[in-house]
Scaffold this motif. Structure first.
Motif, PDB file in Angstrom:
ATOM      1  N   ALA A  32      25.895  27.227  32.923  1.00 54.91           N
ATOM      2  CA  ALA A  32      27.136  27.885  32.523  1.00 54.91           C
ATOM      3  C   ALA A  32      27.644  28.893  33.559  1.00 54.91           C
ATOM      4  O   ALA A  32      27.960  30.024  33.216  1.00 54.91           O
ATOM      5  CB  ALA A  32      26.919  28.555  31.168  1.00 54.91           C
ATOM      6  N   PHE A  33      27.752  28.468  34.817  1.00 55.27           N
ATOM      7  CA  PHE A  33      28.213  29.452  35.818  1.00 55.27           C
ATOM      8  C   PHE A  33      29.683  29.794  35.644  1.00 55.27           C
ATOM      9  O   PHE A  33      30.097  30.923  35.848  1.00 55.27           O
ATOM     10  CB  PHE A  33      27.869  29.032  37.259  1.00 55.27           C
ATOM     11  N   GLN A  34      30.457  28.798  35.200  1.00 55.38           N
ATOM     12  CA  GLN A  34      31.889  29.040  34.973  1.00 55.38           C
ATOM     13  C   GLN A  34      32.081  30.043  33.820  1.00 55.38           C
ATOM     14  O   GLN A  34      32.919  30.945  33.895  1.00 55.38           O
ATOM     15  CB  GLN A  34      32.551  27.691  34.628  1.00 55.38           C
ATOM     16  N   GLU A  35      31.280  29.895  32.779  1.00 57.44           N
ATOM     17  CA  GLU A  35      31.365  30.795  31.617  1.00 57.44           C
ATOM     18  C   GLU A  35      30.992  32.228  32.016  1.00 57.44           C
ATOM     19  O   GLU A  35      31.563  33.188  31.514  1.00 57.44           O
ATOM     20  CB  GLU A  35      30.432  30.318  30.494  1.00 57.44           C
ATOM     21  N   HIS A  36      30.036  32.356  32.931  1.00 58.68           N
ATOM     22  CA  HIS A  36      29.678  33.696  33.412  1.00 58.68           C
ATOM     23  C   HIS A  36      30.874  34.339  34.129  1.00 58.68           C
ATOM     24  O   HIS A  36      31.141  35.523  33.982  1.00 58.68           O
ATOM     25  CB  HIS A  36      28.493  33.629  34.381  1.00 58.68           C
ATOM     26  N   LYS A  37      31.572  33.519  34.896  1.00 55.38           N
ATOM     27  CA  LYS A  37      32.729  34.019  35.651  1.00 55.38           C
ATOM     28  C   LYS A  37      33.789  34.548  34.681  1.00 55.38           C
ATOM     29  O   LYS A  37      34.289  35.659  34.829  1.00 55.38           O
ATOM     30  CB  LYS A  37      33.297  32.869  36.499  1.00 55.38           C
ATOM     31  N   VAL A  38      34.089  33.739  33.658  1.00 54.73           N
ATOM     32  CA  VAL A  38      35.095  34.127  32.657  1.00 54.73           C
ATOM     33  C   VAL A  38      34.660  35.417  31.952  1.00 54.73           C
ATOM     34  O   VAL A  38      35.455  36.340  31.765  1.00 54.73           O
ATOM     35  CB  VAL A  38      35.307  32.975  31.637  1.00 54.73           C
ATOM     36  N   ALA A  39      33.387  35.498  31.582  1.00 55.10           N
ATOM     37  CA  ALA A  39      32.887  36.686  30.856  1.00 55.10           C
ATOM     38  C   ALA A  39      32.952  37.940  31.747  1.00 55.10           C
ATOM     39  O   ALA A  39      33.287  39.029  31.261  1.00 55.10           O
ATOM     40  CB  ALA A  39      31.462  36.441  30.383  1.00 55.10           C
ATOM     41  N   LEU A  40      32.666  37.785  33.033  1.00 54.28           N
ATOM     42  CA  LEU A  40      32.758  38.939  33.948  1.00 54.28           C
ATOM     43  C   LEU A  40      34.199  39.441  34.016  1.00 54.28           C
ATOM     44  O   LEU A  40      34.463  40.650  33.959  1.00 54.28           O
ATOM     45  CB  LEU A  40      32.304  38.552  35.361  1.00 54.28           C
ATOM     46  N   LEU A  41      35.132  38.500  34.141  1.00 57.62           N
ATOM     47  CA  LEU A  41      36.549  38.873  34.225  1.00 57.62           C
ATOM     48  C   LEU A  41      36.999  39.559  32.937  1.00 57.62           C
ATOM     49  O   LEU A  41      37.710  40.561  32.966  1.00 57.62           O
ATOM     50  CB  LEU A  41      37.414  37.640  34.511  1.00 57.62           C
ATOM     51  N   LYS A  42      36.529  39.037  31.804  1.00 62.22           N
ATOM     52  CA  LYS A  42      36.888  39.635  30.504  1.00 62.22           C
ATOM     53  C   LYS A  42      36.309  41.045  30.372  1.00 62.22           C
ATOM     54  O   LYS A  42      36.972  41.966  29.915  1.00 62.22           O
ATOM     55  CB  LYS A  42      36.357  38.759  29.357  1.00 62.22           C
ATOM     56  N   ALA A  43      35.068  41.213  30.793  1.00 65.39           N
ATOM     57  CA  ALA A  43      34.406  42.520  30.694  1.00 65.39           C
ATOM     58  C   ALA A  43      35.123  43.532  31.587  1.00 65.39           C
ATOM     59  O   ALA A  43      35.324  44.691  31.211  1.00 65.39           O
ATOM     60  CB  ALA A  43      32.942  42.405  31.109  1.00 65.39           C
ATOM     61  N   HIS A  44      35.542  43.075  32.760  1.00 58.37           N
ATOM     62  CA  HIS A  44      36.245  43.945  33.698  1.00 58.37           C
ATOM     63  C   HIS A  44      37.610  44.324  33.151  1.00 58.37           C
ATOM     64  O   HIS A  44      38.023  45.483  33.182  1.00 58.37           O
ATOM     65  CB  HIS A  44      36.364  43.231  35.052  1.00 58.37           C
ATOM     66  N   GLU A  45      38.283  43.352  32.595  1.00 56.75           N
ATOM     67  CA  GLU A  45      39.609  43.560  32.012  1.00 56.75           C
ATOM     68  C   GLU A  45      39.529  44.556  30.833  1.00 56.75           C
ATOM     69  O   GLU A  45      40.374  45.428  30.679  1.00 56.75           O
ATOM     70  CB  GLU A  45      40.140  42.180  31.553  1.00 56.75           C
ATOM     71  N   ALA A  46      38.462  44.415  30.035  1.00 59.43           N
ATOM     72  CA  ALA A  46      38.311  45.277  28.853  1.00 59.43           C
ATOM     73  C   ALA A  46      37.988  46.723  29.237  1.00 59.43           C
ATOM     74  O   ALA A  46      38.123  47.628  28.421  1.00 59.43           O
ATOM     75  CB  ALA A  46      37.219  44.722  27.951  1.00 59.43           C
ATOM     76  N   ALA A  47      37.575  46.937  30.480  1.00 61.48           N
ATOM     77  CA  ALA A  47      37.191  48.287  30.917  1.00 61.48           C
ATOM     78  C   ALA A  47      38.394  49.077  31.439  1.00 61.48           C
ATOM     79  O   ALA A  47      38.233  50.016  32.223  1.00 61.48           O
ATOM     80  CB  ALA A  47      36.128  48.180  32.001  1.00 61.48           C
ATOM     81  N   LYS A  48      39.583  48.674  30.990  1.00 60.32           N
ATOM     82  CA  LYS A  48      40.865  49.217  31.474  1.00 60.32           C
ATOM     83  C   LYS A  48      40.906  50.719  31.749  1.00 60.32           C
ATOM     84  O   LYS A  48      41.356  51.140  32.802  1.00 60.32           O
ATOM     85  CB  LYS A  48      41.944  48.895  30.455  1.00 60.32           C
ATOM     86  N   CYS A  49      40.453  51.489  30.769  1.00 63.36           N
ATOM     87  CA  CYS A  49      40.620  52.942  30.902  1.00 63.36           C
ATOM     88  C   CYS A  49      39.395  53.606  31.526  1.00 63.36           C
ATOM     89  O   CYS A  49      39.369  54.822  31.671  1.00 63.36           O
ATOM     90  CB  CYS A  49      40.882  53.575  29.556  1.00 63.36           C
ATOM     91  N   ASP A  50      38.371  52.839  31.830  1.00 59.85           N
ATOM     92  CA  ASP A  50      37.147  53.447  32.347  1.00 59.85           C
ATOM     93  C   ASP A  50      37.093  53.376  33.858  1.00 59.85           C
ATOM     94  O   ASP A  50      37.864  52.672  34.501  1.00 59.85           O
ATOM     95  CB  ASP A  50      35.917  52.748  31.759  1.00 59.85           C
ATOM     96  N   ASP A  51      36.106  54.088  34.385  1.00 56.42           N
ATOM     97  CA  ASP A  51      35.908  54.155  35.823  1.00 56.42           C
ATOM     98  C   ASP A  51      35.790  52.761  36.460  1.00 56.42           C
ATOM     99  O   ASP A  51      36.252  52.521  37.572  1.00 56.42           O
ATOM    100  CB  ASP A  51      34.624  54.982  36.066  1.00 56.42           C
ATOM    101  N   LEU A  52      35.183  51.839  35.706  1.00 64.78           N
ATOM    102  CA  LEU A  52      34.983  50.488  36.237  1.00 64.78           C
ATOM    103  C   LEU A  52      36.289  49.822  36.655  1.00 64.78           C
ATOM    104  O   LEU A  52      36.322  49.004  37.578  1.00 64.78           O
ATOM    105  CB  LEU A  52      34.259  49.636  35.172  1.00 64.78           C
TER     106      LEU A  52
END
Ligand SMILES: NC(=O)CC[C@H](N)C(=O)O
Length: 249
Positions: A32-52
């Motif tokens: 599931a390497f493609q799924e990992h990519k999608v999840a990373l992008l989602k996690a990054h997107e969700a961190a909108k207001c944080d330092d990340l």
């Protein structure tokens, strides 16, 4: 005074080396390497207001030695079949290159399922004749701990308090997808922190608890597949580890 000066210079250098970019490689052979990519992008997107969110994310597939560049900050080894993956790594000379990469500046690596097996220093129920691994994680992992493919299941995993971003004093749960999953049957170094465990009923109908997530400094390993759920907290945790490591260099 001298120490204070050293700390000041260290902080200054860290700030200067902070490029604002996190480059993550995902071993893209199978699973599931493609799924990992999608999840990373989602996690990054969700961190909108944080330092990340101040860091841009650059995700690359790792398939050959040339993909393991010096500016790679983190690596994900997805699930799949650890025997096939280790043969591929060996054939491509990627095993040596990745071991060297992991050792340098203590870079951050996360193995899920077969990825956990590749990182383990000791493997029980190895393929006949043995299988080579990357190592670095001082645990003993038992392959196919819960049985065969048909014994795959989903269950709640207990996650230790203060592990995932936003968690606090109490333990919490996450949904774990276990596909011919391994489990950690012994922790072989005090640096290894147990961060996830699963209570399950074995074939003899005994209720038991087993370790399914660990962290040893910059190595994270989960026996289950967070990338196959909508929960991006583990990907967020991994990105935080990468960011922290990058800013502390
Ligand atoms: N889902 C998985 O990654 C399964 C791992 C597999 N049982 C192995 O030994 O590699």
């Amino acid at each position: 005074m001298r120490n204070m000066y050293r700390v000041f210079i260290g902080t200054l250098l860290a700030a200067m080396s902070n490029s604002g970019k996190l480059r993550i490689g995902i071993l893209g052979i199978q699973g599931a390497f493609q799924e990992h990519k999608v999840a990373l992008l989602k996690a990054h997107e969700a961190a909108k207001c944080d330092d990340l969110s101040n860091w841009t994310l650059d995700i690359v597939d790792v398939r050959s030695r040339g993909d393991v560049t010096d500016d790679l900050d983190g690596l994900i080894l997805p699930g799949g079949e650890s025997t096939t993956m280790s043969l591929f790594l060996k054939r491509e000379g990627l095993d040596t290159v990745l071991r060297e990469w992991m050792a340098k500046r203590r870079r951050v690596t996360w193995g899920t399922c077969a990825g956990m097996i590749l990182l383990a220093e000791n493997i029980e129920h190895q393929k006949e004749g043995g299988q080579s691994q990357l190592g670095g994680l001082h645990v003993t992992v038992s392959r196919n701990y819960f049985g065969r493919q048909v014994d795959s299941f989903e269950a709640d995993v207990t996650v230790s308090s203060n592990t995932l971003t936003g968690s606090c004093e109490d333990d919490e749960t996450c949904r774990g997808v276990f596909i011919r999953a391994p489990a950690v049957i012994s922790v072989d170094d005090p640096r290894v922190k147990v961060i996830g465990s699963l209570t399950f009923t074995d074939r003899q109908q005994s209720v038991r608890s087993v370790i399914v997530a660990v962290q040893e400094e910059n190595i994270l390993a989960t026996a289950f597949h967070p990338e196959l759920t909508d929960d991006t907290r583990w990907h967020r945790h991994f990105l935080e580890m990468v960011k922290q490591n990058k800013t502390s260099i």
